[in-house]
Enzyme design. Structure first.
Site, PDB file in Angstrom:
ATOM      1  N   GLU A  64      80.326 -71.639 -20.360  1.00  0.00           N
ATOM      2  CA  GLU A  64      78.951 -71.919 -20.805  1.00  0.00           C
ATOM      3  C   GLU A  64      78.887 -72.697 -22.106  1.00  0.00           C
ATOM      4  OE1 GLU A  64      80.099 -69.106 -19.597  1.00  0.00           O
ATOM      5  OE2 GLU A  64      78.602 -67.932 -18.535  1.00  0.00           O
TER       6      GLU A  64
ATOM      7  N   THR B   8      81.163 -69.825 -13.355  1.00  0.00           N
ATOM      8  CA  THR B   8      81.903 -68.785 -14.055  1.00  0.00           C
ATOM      9  C   THR B   8      82.505 -67.894 -12.978  1.00  0.00           C
ATOM     10  OG1 THR B   8      79.991 -67.348 -14.109  1.00  0.00           O
ATOM     11  CG2 THR B   8      80.316 -68.767 -16.006  1.00  0.00           C
TER      12      THR B   8
HETATM   13  P1  ADP Z   1      86.145 -66.566 -16.948  1.00  0.00           P
HETATM   14  O1  ADP Z   1      85.111 -65.497 -16.997  1.00  0.00           O
HETATM   15  O2  ADP Z   1      86.304 -67.216 -15.662  1.00  0.00           O
HETATM   16  O3  ADP Z   1      87.428 -66.221 -17.639  1.00  0.00           O
HETATM   17  P2  ADP Z   1      85.611 -68.313 -19.133  1.00  0.00           P
HETATM   18  O4  ADP Z   1      86.840 -69.108 -19.221  1.00  0.00           O
HETATM   19  O5  ADP Z   1      84.329 -68.992 -19.371  1.00  0.00           O
HETATM   20  O6  ADP Z   1      85.471 -67.731 -17.749  1.00  0.00           O
HETATM   21  O7  ADP Z   1      85.771 -67.056 -20.043  1.00  0.00           O
HETATM   22  C1  ADP Z   1      85.162 -66.944 -21.276  1.00  0.00           C
HETATM   23  C2  ADP Z   1      85.519 -65.650 -21.919  1.00  0.00           C
HETATM   24  O8  ADP Z   1      86.929 -65.567 -22.131  1.00  0.00           O
HETATM   25  C3  ADP Z   1      84.914 -65.471 -23.276  1.00  0.00           C
HETATM   26  O9  ADP Z   1      83.595 -65.014 -23.187  1.00  0.00           O
HETATM   27  C4  ADP Z   1      85.855 -64.448 -23.890  1.00  0.00           C
HETATM   28  O10 ADP Z   1      85.535 -63.135 -23.489  1.00  0.00           O
HETATM   29  C5  ADP Z   1      87.183 -64.802 -23.305  1.00  0.00           C
HETATM   30  N1  ADP Z   1      87.941 -65.609 -24.249  1.00  0.00           N
HETATM   31  C6  ADP Z   1      88.073 -66.945 -24.275  1.00  0.00           C
HETATM   32  N2  ADP Z   1      88.869 -67.335 -25.278  1.00  0.00           N
HETATM   33  C7  ADP Z   1      89.240 -66.218 -25.932  1.00  0.00           C
HETATM   34  C8  ADP Z   1      90.059 -65.951 -27.085  1.00  0.00           C
HETATM   35  N3  ADP Z   1      90.664 -66.900 -27.750  1.00  0.00           N
HETATM   36  N4  ADP Z   1      90.187 -64.659 -27.463  1.00  0.00           N
HETATM   37  C9  ADP Z   1      89.585 -63.664 -26.791  1.00  0.00           C
HETATM   38  N5  ADP Z   1      88.823 -63.851 -25.712  1.00  0.00           N
HETATM   39  C10 ADP Z   1      88.644 -65.111 -25.279  1.00  0.00           C
END
Ligand code: ADP
Length: 546
Positions: A332, A187
């Site tokens: 995750e 992450t």
């Molecule tokens: P990073 O922290 O590197 O961006 P991730 O891709 O795992 O890693 O990010 C996940 C987070 O991105 C989620 O917990 C959420 O907060 C946000 N997220 C993902 N998709 C959406 C969405 N469609 N709308 C709002 N927030 C989102």
């Protein structure tokens, strides 16, 4: 519990090598098309890609790579990245995708934490890796390049084509437990050090099966799929597994992710389905409008990783007739958590109601369980109006991080805390109001930064927007709206406030609106609010426009 009566079905371990075996056997002619770094278009069939992936396995074994060893990639989406992917996983080694947009120190940190033994990298990343080579644990470097394009380097690196040339195309795959580790993805660690999410073969296979579903990615053998979302961003949201499983033709965009380049490939390769974070689509829509273009082949766009702005949804669906699927997920969760869409009860609802529903992050597919809880961990009602911490459970949800970092991440009932704040409505649709760390808390109540941003993004002169909480003596925090204008545009303060009026609660209205040349983006292309808060603290976010 002891089994009273054993089932009598075959033992067929769910390992991902079977996915590419299937593609080669059943969809052997289907192509993987790549725009390589030099801009040329390369085509290979699943059958040939399968053979070359086997050669990667043989090359790794010759270097002493054994099951469980980590093999890292630092590469854009391309067919040779796919070959490494399956070539590594097929022999039980663990493929660690590194995000090249991370800071060099973070790359050093995660490569050491993962104890990567081999690094396969795109030629464009040679200078970056040379600059940190003394701090990396890597034993063997391989550069993805043709022989005649091999860059000079002081990594002692092999040319990818030499690495695999003449190797056995019959290296055996599989034969290990389906719970063996398969892939590793960190992450981005906007707070603290990055944490390693370690996927298993079983979790990836089940996630791919889930993603194939009609109400999930809905990919079939007649599709042409372009994952713009990189393979290092949570497995390209599963598409490197889903496409070969379905026999879909793949189009890999390489490093050029601007609107014009994306358009060109979507059009020339007749792509039917594509996926990426919202910022990519802002670029594409801009290009379409500027040049009066359309995309007759494209049927569906998956937009996720950050909240889907209404303006993007309406532009794709109303102006171009392309269906938008809003997805929420996280590294995750492998990464899929929910997909936006309408339950049958809303099939005949009016367009505004449907749009509001489609903007929600959506419905969990079978295999993902969700709930929202209050600060004491008590479950909140699914009334669409009670925001709480979002928790998830399922066959492809992390149960812990590599090396036990972050401690015990599951609660007593096995739920994983997503770090998001959300509501769930009576249709079962989840809506994110914020990331817990981005929440704006004013007078003890939460303000949804996403709602503020989405309203403002519907202004034609707004290229990007972010709302952050800034300290306030009376209310604790108040929202500050930061706007990046379209080139040449200057939206007036009152125009933006008019857009917000009626769409958000009155007390959510930002106290101040400031403009910035470019909103900083994080390593996965999302707005970097940590950086914005930092700029604000340093007094670099003043300059109201009018
Ligand atoms: P990073 O922290 O590197 O961006 P991730 O891709 O795992 O890693 O990010 C996940 C987070 O991105 C989620 O917990 C959420 O907060 C946000 N997220 C993902 N998709 C959406 C969405 N469609 N709308 C709002 N927030 C989102």
């Amino acid at each position: 519990m002891e089994i009273e009566m054993q089932g009598l079905m075959q033992h067929w371990p769910l390992t991902v090598d079977k996915i590419l075996d299937h593609a080669a056997r059943v969809h052997g002619d289907a192509e993987v098309v790549t725009r390589r770094l030099g801009g040329d278009i390369h085509r290979i069939s699943y059958a040939a890609l399968h053979d070359r992936a086997k050669q990667v396995s043989a090359a790794l074994m010759a270097q002493g790579i054994r099951p469980g060893d980590r093999v890292a990639t630092l590469a854009w989406n391309g067919e040779r990245h796919m070959e490494c992917w399956y070539g590594t996983m097929g022999i039980g080694a663990v493929l660690h995708t590194i995000n090249p947009r991370l800071h060099a120190d973070q790359i050093v940190w995660i490569a050491n934490h993962a104890a990567d033994r081999v690094l396969v990298l795109d030629a464009c990343f040679v200078p970056l890796i040379e600059s940190i080579r003394d701090r990396l644990p890597i034993e063997h470097y391989v550069i993805i390049a043709d022989r005649d394009a091999m860059p000079a380097n002081d990594l002692g690196a092999l040319c990818y084509e030499d690495w695999i040339a003449g190797r056995d195309t019959g290296t055996p795959w599989g034969g290990f437990d389906e719970n063996a580790a398969c892939g590793l993805c960190y992450t981005s660690g906007t707070t603290g050090n990055p944490k390693g999410v370690l996927y298993s073969h079983r979790s990836n296979v089940l996630h791919a099966m889930m993603a194939l579903g009609r109400d999930v990615l809905n990919i079939g053998r007649n599709d042409v799929v372009m994952p713009v979302v990189p393979m290092f961003h949570a497995n390209a949201w599963g598409m490197a597994f889903v496409c070969p499983a379905a026999g879909a033709r793949m189009v890999m965009p390489g490093a050029q992710l601007d609107g014009a380049s994306i358009y060109e490939l979507l059009d020339s390769e007749r792509v039917t389905m594509t996926a990426a974070v919202p910022t990519v689509w802002i670029g594409l829509l801009h290009h379409l409008r500027e040049h009066g273009l359309c995309l007759p082949w494209l049927k569906r766009v998956v937009i996720g990783g950050a909240a889907l702005p209404e303006a993007i949804l309406r532009a794709f669906e109303d102006d171009y007739g392309i269906e938008v699927i809003h997805g929420w997920g996280m590294t995750e969760l492998s990464p899929m958590g929910t997909l936006g869409g309408l339950m049958p009860a809303l099939a005949d609802a009016d367009r505004d109601i449907q749009v509001r529903q489609k903007l929600k992050q959506g419905i969990p597919p079978f295999g993902v369980e969700l709930k929202i809880v209050d600060e004491d961990g008590e479950e909140l009602p699914a009334d669409g109006n009670s925001p709480g911490r979002l928790k998830a459970r399922g066959f492809a949800v992390a149960g812990g991080y590599l090396d036990g970092d972050g401690g015990d991440v599951l609660d007593a009932d096995g739920w994983f805390d997503t770090g998001d704040v959300a509501t769930i409505d009576n249709h079962g649709a989840m809506q994110i109001t914020d990331r817990a760390k981005d929440v704006i808390k004013s007078g003890g109540e939460w303000i949804s930064s996403i709602d503020i941003e989405n309203a403002v993004l519907s202004h034609a002169g707004v290229a990007n927007a972010a709302a952050i909480g800034v300290p306030h003596p009376k209310w604790d925090e108040r929202p500050l709206l930061i706007v990046q204008a379209e080139p040449g545009a200057r939206p007036a303060d009152h125009e933006l406030r008019d857009l917000l009026e009626g769409r958000i609660a009155r007390w959510w209205m930002p106290d101040e609106i400031v403009f910035i040349d470019a909103i900083p983006l994080g390593p996965t292309g999302k707005v970097n609010k940590l950086k914005l808060r930092e700029l604000h603290r340093e007094g670099k976010l003043r300059a109201p426009l009018n």
